[in-house]
Design an enzyme around this catalytic site. Structure first.
Site, PDB file in Angstrom:
ATOM      1  N   ALA A  72       0.823  -1.212   0.000  1.00  0.00           N
ATOM      2  CA  ALA A  72       0.000   0.000   0.000  1.00  0.00           C
ATOM      3  C   ALA A  72       0.857   1.262   0.000  1.00  0.00           C
ATOM      4  O   ALA A  72       0.435   2.310  -0.484  1.00  0.00           O
ATOM      5  CB  ALA A  72      -0.934   0.000   1.197  1.00  0.00           C
ATOM      6  N   THR A  73       2.059   1.167   0.539  1.00  0.00           N
ATOM      7  CA  THR A  73       2.956   2.327   0.493  1.00  0.00           C
ATOM      8  C   THR A  73       3.233   2.677  -0.973  1.00  0.00           C
ATOM      9  O   THR A  73       3.200   3.863  -1.352  1.00  0.00           O
ATOM     10  CB  THR A  73       4.275   2.011   1.236  1.00  0.00           C
ATOM     11  OG1 THR A  73       3.954   1.721   2.599  1.00  0.00           O
ATOM     12  CG2 THR A  73       5.249   3.168   1.168  1.00  0.00           C
ATOM     13  N   ASN A 155      -5.686   3.450  11.046  1.00  0.00           N
ATOM     14  CA  ASN A 155      -4.949   2.276  11.518  1.00  0.00           C
ATOM     15  C   ASN A 155      -4.778   2.244  13.027  1.00  0.00           C
ATOM     16  O   ASN A 155      -4.678   1.181  13.623  1.00  0.00           O
ATOM     17  CB  ASN A 155      -3.574   2.194  10.832  1.00  0.00           C
ATOM     18  CG  ASN A 155      -2.885   3.530  10.722  1.00  0.00           C
ATOM     19  OD1 ASN A 155      -3.438   4.472  10.160  1.00  0.00           O
ATOM     20  ND2 ASN A 155      -1.701   3.632  11.266  1.00  0.00           N
ATOM     21  N   GLN A 183      -7.041  -0.436   6.014  1.00  0.00           N
ATOM     22  CA  GLN A 183      -7.593  -0.948   7.274  1.00  0.00           C
ATOM     23  C   GLN A 183      -9.092  -1.246   7.180  1.00  0.00           C
ATOM     24  O   GLN A 183      -9.717  -1.583   8.190  1.00  0.00           O
ATOM     25  CB  GLN A 183      -7.339   0.050   8.415  1.00  0.00           C
ATOM     26  CG  GLN A 183      -5.871   0.259   8.732  1.00  0.00           C
ATOM     27  CD  GLN A 183      -5.193  -0.975   9.339  1.00  0.00           C
ATOM     28  OE1 GLN A 183      -5.853  -1.911   9.791  1.00  0.00           O
ATOM     29  NE2 GLN A 183      -3.863  -0.980   9.337  1.00  0.00           N
ATOM     30  N   SER A 203      -3.768  -3.614   0.721  1.00  0.00           N
ATOM     31  CA  SER A 203      -2.536  -4.368   0.926  1.00  0.00           C
ATOM     32  C   SER A 203      -2.879  -5.745   1.486  1.00  0.00           C
ATOM     33  O   SER A 203      -3.563  -5.851   2.504  1.00  0.00           O
ATOM     34  CB  SER A 203      -1.674  -3.594   1.932  1.00  0.00           C
ATOM     35  OG  SER A 203      -0.450  -4.233   2.116  1.00  0.00           O
ATOM     36  N   ALA A 204      -2.386  -6.801   0.825  1.00  0.00           N
ATOM     37  CA  ALA A 204      -2.831  -8.169   1.154  1.00  0.00           C
ATOM     38  C   ALA A 204      -2.516  -8.582   2.585  1.00  0.00           C
ATOM     39  O   ALA A 204      -3.285  -9.312   3.212  1.00  0.00           O
ATOM     40  CB  ALA A 204      -2.189  -9.159   0.180  1.00  0.00           C
ATOM     41  N   HIS A 205      -1.374  -8.110   3.120  1.00  0.00           N
ATOM     42  CA  HIS A 205      -0.975  -8.646   4.428  1.00  0.00           C
ATOM     43  C   HIS A 205      -1.842  -8.142   5.572  1.00  0.00           C
ATOM     44  O   HIS A 205      -1.717  -8.595   6.710  1.00  0.00           O
ATOM     45  CB  HIS A 205       0.516  -8.390   4.698  1.00  0.00           C
ATOM     46  CG  HIS A 205       0.905  -6.989   5.063  1.00  0.00           C
ATOM     47  ND1 HIS A 205       1.171  -6.622   6.365  1.00  0.00           N
ATOM     48  CD2 HIS A 205       1.089  -5.869   4.318  1.00  0.00           C
ATOM     49  CE1 HIS A 205       1.513  -5.337   6.394  1.00  0.00           C
ATOM     50  NE2 HIS A 205       1.482  -4.855   5.167  1.00  0.00           N
ATOM     51  N   THR A 241       7.975  -7.548 -13.248  1.00  0.00           N
ATOM     52  CA  THR A 241       7.324  -8.856 -13.372  1.00  0.00           C
ATOM     53  C   THR A 241       6.339  -9.052 -12.231  1.00  0.00           C
ATOM     54  O   THR A 241       6.683  -8.832 -11.063  1.00  0.00           O
ATOM     55  CB  THR A 241       8.393  -9.980 -13.337  1.00  0.00           C
ATOM     56  OG1 THR A 241       9.339  -9.702 -14.365  1.00  0.00           O
ATOM     57  CG2 THR A 241       7.776 -11.344 -13.551  1.00  0.00           C
ATOM     58  N   CYS A 328       4.764   1.244  11.526  1.00  0.00           N
ATOM     59  CA  CYS A 328       5.801   1.969  10.804  1.00  0.00           C
ATOM     60  C   CYS A 328       6.399   3.089  11.645  1.00  0.00           C
ATOM     61  O   CYS A 328       7.435   3.641  11.316  1.00  0.00           O
ATOM     62  CB  CYS A 328       5.234   2.563   9.527  1.00  0.00           C
ATOM     63  SG  CYS A 328       4.452   1.331   8.528  1.00  0.00           S
TER      64      CYS A 328
HETATM   65  N1  PLP Z   1      -1.986   2.689   5.026  1.00  0.00           N
HETATM   66  C1  PLP Z   1      -2.452   2.270   6.205  1.00  0.00           C
HETATM   67  C2  PLP Z   1      -3.717   2.877   6.745  1.00  0.00           C
HETATM   68  C3  PLP Z   1      -1.780   1.283   6.921  1.00  0.00           C
HETATM   69  O1  PLP Z   1      -2.260   0.869   8.104  1.00  0.00           O
HETATM   70  C4  PLP Z   1      -0.588   0.747   6.391  1.00  0.00           C
HETATM   71  C5  PLP Z   1       0.192  -0.242   7.166  1.00  0.00           C
HETATM   72  O2  PLP Z   1       0.207  -0.224   8.394  1.00  0.00           O
HETATM   73  C6  PLP Z   1      -0.140   1.214   5.150  1.00  0.00           C
HETATM   74  C7  PLP Z   1      -0.854   2.190   4.501  1.00  0.00           C
HETATM   75  C8  PLP Z   1       1.111   0.680   4.521  1.00  0.00           C
HETATM   76  O3  PLP Z   1       0.874  -0.621   4.051  1.00  0.00           O
HETATM   77  P1  PLP Z   1       2.046  -1.518   3.466  1.00  0.00           P
HETATM   78  O4  PLP Z   1       2.677  -2.182   4.615  1.00  0.00           O
HETATM   79  O5  PLP Z   1       1.356  -2.486   2.555  1.00  0.00           O
HETATM   80  O6  PLP Z   1       2.960  -0.617   2.718  1.00  0.00           O
END
Ligand code: PLP
Length: 388
Positions: A72-73, A155, A183, A203-205, A241, A328
């Site tokens: 997602a970043t 988050n 989220q 973001s999948a994780h 890829t 983060c």
């Molecule tokens: N945006 C939000 C609201 C998040 O909570 C997070 C991760 O904590 C991210 C973006 C970043 O996601 P990624 O780890 O996939 O870069």
């Protein structure tokens, strides 16, 4: 009891079914999907199924794009930098409106663009901890604004923002709208037909898929300058890829997340509420944000007189994983930014502990966590110099 994982807003366990679905793509069907031989072409039907699952998970029409990326970043960077290149750099509309409580993937990208000529406006949150349509209306000048970027759910607090109303308003005003829905997936409904955003990141994780893969939804007709120039993958909109195994995993994880929405909003909400009721029973405790407007799995709680980090270590010693806020930001011992933005005083902002549940959280785990929290608060307060 095994360790207890209550930090699901940071990342989640990969669903065993997801892991199983990914496996053949490491050692059997490992071809590059761009290759013309059978190793390459045999993965196409599986990738199609995964893409269909993603489209269906957010109810996206076929004509719109979902770009597969690394996280997602990357998705947030792509949106903000692309809008800067295509809609800000050589136009009189210099403004990006965002909020004071976005994830650093948005905030720090905005800061960077601010130093490159964009004008960034950070909307304040109200006493409920959210940005409302009225706050947005007060600040939105359509002649000066290229993009509004507001998260769907926070988050740290789990607070849900009224993205539907805000995106409808931006559409009326001819201003692009992005939402970071990281989220929200698997916790509340995400539907890009009902909520007319132009860009949406996930973001999948965060929903029991693998790490290192995400998606960026882009509405049909919106210009997008790639962040990664390279090959013709993703119709030239994102070079590199494709991580096939991860795409397969993310597709299934999305389908399972949507299938489990009811469970999340009944059973998991109930567990969260039980934890919340128990901590609220402890003296001098504050939970941030009304539970009705929070994602069903999240609670950010502050225990007066107890430093968040100290609390976290005690929990960890008891096998319980929680967090003081964004994973983060956890390397810095700063006050929780969401709490500061909500006007919570600095002492309280240092004491916020986030518990985030998942569909794997059990009743027994919540019982044990309540027991440990109660004892830990008592112990830490007895040795605290700021709690009398
Ligand atoms: N945006 C939000 C609201 C998040 O909570 C997070 C991760 O904590 C991210 C973006 C970043 O996601 P990624 O780890 O996939 O870069």
């Amino acid at each position: 009891m095994d360790r207890i994982y209550l930090d699901n807003n940071a990342t989640t366990l990969v669903d065993p079914l997801v892991k199983e679905a990914m496996e053949p793509f490491f050692t059997q069907m490992y071809g590059n999907p761009n290759s013309l031989h059978s190793f390459g072409t045999e993965v196409h039907p599986y990738m199609r199924i995964a893409m269909d699952r993603l489209y269906s998970g957010i109810n996206a029409p076929d004509e719109d794009d979902i770009l597969i990326n690394s996280c997602a970043t990357e998705g947030n960077n792509t949106v903000l930098k692309s809008v800067y290149f295509d809609y800000i750099r050589n136009t009189p509309k210099k403004r990006i409106i965002t909020t004071e409580v976005e994830h650093p993937a948005v905030t720090n990208t905005c800061k960077f663009l601010g130093s490159s000529g964009a004008e960034i406006v950070y909307l304040p949150v109200n006493s409920d901890g959210i940005v409302t349509l009225d706050i947005l209306k007060e600040h939105l000048d359509p002649d000066k604004t290229a993009l509004v970027s507001i998260m769907k759910a926070n988050n740290e607090t789990g607070l849900i923002f009224p993205v539907k109303e805000m995106s409808l308003y931006c559409r009326e005003q001819g201003v692009l709208f992005h939402t970071d829905a990281v989220q929200a997936i698997g916790k509340i409904k995400v539907d890009v037909r009902d909520t007319p955003v132009d860009f949406l990141t996930f973001s999948a994780h965060k929903f029991h898929g693998p790490k290192g893969v995400g998606g960026l939804y882009v509405r049909n007709g919106i210009k997008l300058t790639p962040l990664l120039h390279g090959g013709e993958q993703m119709s030239g909109k994102r070079g590199g890829t494709i991580n096939v195994a991860s795409l397969i995993g993310m597709g299934l994880a999305m389908e399972l997340a949507v299938d489990n929405l009811d469970f999340e909003n009944t059973k998991i909400r109930q567990l969260r509420d039980r934890l919340e009721d128990a901590v609220m029973g402890i003296k001098d405790t504050e939970v941030i944000g009304r539970r009705e407007i929070r994602t069903p799995n999240t609670i950010l709680v502050s225990f007066k007189g107890i430093e968040g980090e100290a609390f976290l270590w005690d929990l960890n010693r008891n096998g319980i994983a929680a967090s003081t806020g964004s994973a983060c930001a956890s390397e810095s011992l700063e006050a929780n930014p969401s709490l500061m933005a909500m006007g919570v005083d600095k002492e309280l902002a240092h004491t916020g502990i986030r518990f985030s549940l998942s569909r794997y959280t059990t009743d027994e785990e919540i019982d044990f966590t309540i027991e440990v929290i109660t004892k830990t608060v008592e112990r830490l307060r007895s040795i605290s110099s700021t709690y009398a």
